[in-house]
Design a protein around this motif. Structure first.
Motif, short mmCIF file in Angstrom:
data_model
loop_
_atom_site.label_atom_id
_atom_site.label_comp_id
_atom_site.label_asym_id
_atom_site.label_seq_id
_atom_site.Cartn_x
_atom_site.Cartn_y
_atom_site.Cartn_z
N LEU A 104 1.36 -27.97 -8.74
CA LEU A 104 2.18 -29.17 -8.87
C LEU A 104 1.58 -30.05 -9.95
O LEU A 104 0.40 -30.40 -9.90
CB LEU A 104 2.21 -29.94 -7.55
N GLY A 105 2.38 -30.38 -10.98
CA GLY A 105 1.89 -31.19 -12.09
C GLY A 105 2.85 -32.32 -12.42
O GLY A 105 4.05 -32.25 -12.11
N PHE A 106 2.31 -33.36 -13.08
CA PHE A 106 3.10 -34.53 -13.45
C PHE A 106 2.81 -34.93 -14.90
O PHE A 106 1.69 -34.78 -15.38
CB PHE A 106 2.75 -35.72 -12.54
N PHE A 107 3.86 -35.45 -15.56
CA PHE A 107 3.67 -36.00 -16.90
C PHE A 107 4.62 -37.17 -17.06
O PHE A 107 5.48 -37.43 -16.22
CB PHE A 107 3.89 -34.94 -17.98
N ALA A 108 4.47 -37.91 -18.14
CA ALA A 108 5.34 -39.04 -18.43
C ALA A 108 5.64 -39.06 -19.93
O ALA A 108 4.89 -38.50 -20.74
CB ALA A 108 4.67 -40.35 -18.02
N PRO A 109 6.75 -39.67 -20.35
CA PRO A 109 7.04 -39.79 -21.78
C PRO A 109 5.95 -40.58 -22.50
O PRO A 109 5.21 -41.35 -21.88
CB PRO A 109 8.38 -40.55 -21.80
N ARG A 155 -1.29 -35.85 -0.19
CA ARG A 155 -2.05 -36.06 -1.43
C ARG A 155 -2.25 -34.74 -2.18
O ARG A 155 -3.36 -34.41 -2.63
CB ARG A 155 -3.38 -36.75 -1.16
N SER A 156 -1.17 -34.00 -2.31
CA SER A 156 -1.20 -32.79 -3.13
C SER A 156 -1.23 -33.14 -4.61
O SER A 156 -1.39 -32.26 -5.46
CB SER A 156 0.01 -31.92 -2.82
N GLY A 157 -1.05 -34.40 -4.91
CA GLY A 157 -1.18 -34.90 -6.27
C GLY A 157 -1.49 -36.38 -6.22
O GLY A 157 -1.06 -37.09 -5.32
N SER A 158 -2.26 -36.86 -7.20
CA SER A 158 -2.56 -38.28 -7.31
C SER A 158 -3.30 -38.52 -8.62
O SER A 158 -3.84 -37.59 -9.22
CB SER A 158 -3.42 -38.78 -6.13
N GLY A 159 -3.27 -39.77 -9.07
CA GLY A 159 -4.02 -40.13 -10.27
C GLY A 159 -3.20 -40.13 -11.54
O GLY A 159 -1.98 -40.31 -11.53
N THR A 160 -3.87 -39.90 -12.66
CA THR A 160 -3.22 -39.94 -13.95
C THR A 160 -2.29 -38.74 -14.13
O THR A 160 -2.44 -37.72 -13.48
CB THR A 160 -4.25 -39.93 -15.09
N VAL A 161 -1.33 -38.88 -15.06
CA VAL A 161 -0.40 -37.81 -15.37
C VAL A 161 -0.62 -37.36 -16.81
O VAL A 161 -1.33 -38.00 -17.58
CB VAL A 161 1.06 -38.27 -15.17
N GLY A 162 0.02 -36.26 -17.19
CA GLY A 162 -0.08 -35.78 -18.55
C GLY A 162 0.66 -36.69 -19.52
O GLY A 162 1.81 -37.06 -19.27
N LEU A 163 0.02 -37.05 -20.63
CA LEU A 163 0.61 -37.89 -21.68
C LEU A 163 0.17 -37.39 -23.04
O LEU A 163 -1.01 -37.08 -23.24
CB LEU A 163 0.14 -39.34 -21.53
N ARG A 164 1.10 -37.31 -23.97
CA ARG A 164 0.72 -36.99 -25.36
C ARG A 164 0.13 -38.23 -26.04
O ARG A 164 -0.85 -38.14 -26.77
CB ARG A 164 1.92 -36.50 -26.15
N TYR A 165 0.77 -39.38 -25.82
CA TYR A 165 0.31 -40.65 -26.39
C TYR A 165 0.40 -41.71 -25.30
O TYR A 165 1.39 -41.74 -24.55
CB TYR A 165 1.19 -41.06 -27.58
N PRO A 166 -0.62 -42.60 -25.19
CA PRO A 166 -1.83 -42.68 -26.00
C PRO A 166 -2.80 -41.54 -25.67
O PRO A 166 -2.85 -41.09 -24.53
CB PRO A 166 -2.43 -44.03 -25.61
N ARG A 167 -3.54 -41.13 -26.67
CA ARG A 167 -4.50 -40.06 -26.48
C ARG A 167 -5.80 -40.61 -25.92
O ARG A 167 -6.18 -41.74 -26.19
CB ARG A 167 -4.74 -39.33 -27.80
N ALA A 168 -6.46 -39.76 -25.15
CA ALA A 168 -7.72 -40.18 -24.54
C ALA A 168 -8.74 -40.54 -25.60
O ALA A 168 -8.82 -39.92 -26.67
CB ALA A 168 -8.25 -39.06 -23.66
N GLY A 189 5.02 -29.31 -20.77
CA GLY A 189 3.83 -28.57 -20.36
C GLY A 189 3.65 -28.61 -18.85
O GLY A 189 4.55 -28.99 -18.10
N TRP A 190 2.46 -28.25 -18.41
CA TRP A 190 2.19 -28.19 -16.98
C TRP A 190 1.83 -29.55 -16.40
O TRP A 190 1.79 -29.71 -15.19
CB TRP A 190 1.06 -27.19 -16.72
N GLY A 191 1.55 -30.52 -17.25
CA GLY A 191 1.19 -31.84 -16.76
C GLY A 191 -0.19 -31.85 -16.12
O GLY A 191 -0.88 -30.83 -16.05
N ALA A 192 -0.58 -33.02 -15.65
CA ALA A 192 -1.84 -33.15 -14.91
C ALA A 192 -1.56 -32.88 -13.45
O ALA A 192 -0.63 -33.43 -12.87
CB ALA A 192 -2.41 -34.56 -15.10
#
Length: 215
Positions: free
Chosen positions: A23-28, A50-63, A84-87
């Motif tokens: 299970l993965g998550f991302f945002a625009p 809590r099969s997921g929590s925290g930050t999600v996948g993002l292209r921008y802003p970059r870490a 992609g698969w997201g975080a």
């Protein structure tokens, strides 16, 4: 959602041909999100909190990028053709999902949303079926599975879902309209304080706004 059992009670035989699904998550771009919790109900009505929590996948802003750029290279409008698969992580001990509950902070608005995402049997069937595919990663034809569910979270409470595999094209399976959680962030336990938005995302929204109608 009735959370009647926990993952520690999952003893039933799994109906999928692999040990765990992801299970993965991302945002625009720039539309930063914090997932407070993602709880899964599988086909045996077992609940995995809590099969997921925290930050999600993002292209921008970059870490690790500091400061506000003169030119914003990201574009949050719409969804990527191949998300992609997201975080995220693998949901171990679970059978294939029947429903996913997600509560998240949309930090650019800021608002707290919750959504109940139904996973239809047609999606689970795609996750069970193998596909012969050429995989560029190793240059061979392999047997692959769509073993991952990816959820895109956008302002306005939009949750869009795809099913995908390591070498397979993602397939869109649903679009869910979330509702605002009136308790606010952290179920009302933070006195209305949201997680901080980065300076880059804040500057983007102040300059260009939020493209609500694009998702």
């Amino acid at each position: 959602m009735l959370l009647v059992l926990s993952s520690g009670t999952a003893f039933s035989k799994q109906t999928m041909p692999y040990d765990a699904w992801r299970l993965g998550f991302f945002a625009p771009d720039y539309m930063e999100v914090w997932v407070e919790t993602a709880d899964v109900v599988d086909v045996n009505n077992l609940v995995f909190r809590r099969s997921g929590s925290g930050t999600v996948g993002l292209r921008y802003p970059r870490a690790f990028n500091n400061g506000v750029p003169q030119v914003f290279k990201g574009n949050p409008k719409g969804w990527p053709e191949r998300p992609g698969w997201g975080a995220g992580k693998y949901v171990r001990g679970s059978d294939l999902p029947k429903k996913i509950y997600v509560r998240w902070q949309s930090m650019v608005e800021p608002k707290t949303y919750e959504a109940y995402i139904e996973i239809p049997e047609s999606t689970r069937e795609m996750m069970r079926n193998s596909v012969e595919v050429f995989c560029r990663a190793d240059g061979k034809v392999i047997t692959d599975y769509r073993e991952a569910i990816v959820i895109g979270l956008a302002p306005g409470g939009i949750a869009k879902t795809w099913v995908t595999g390591p070498c397979l094209k993602p397939i869109e399976v649903s679009r869910t309209q979330a509702t605002v959680d009136p308790r606010g962030p952290y179920e009302g336990k933070s006195n209305g304080h949201y997680r901080p938005l980065t300076d880059i995302s804040k500057a983007y929204v102040e300059k260009f706004g939020i493209p609500y109608e694009s998702w």
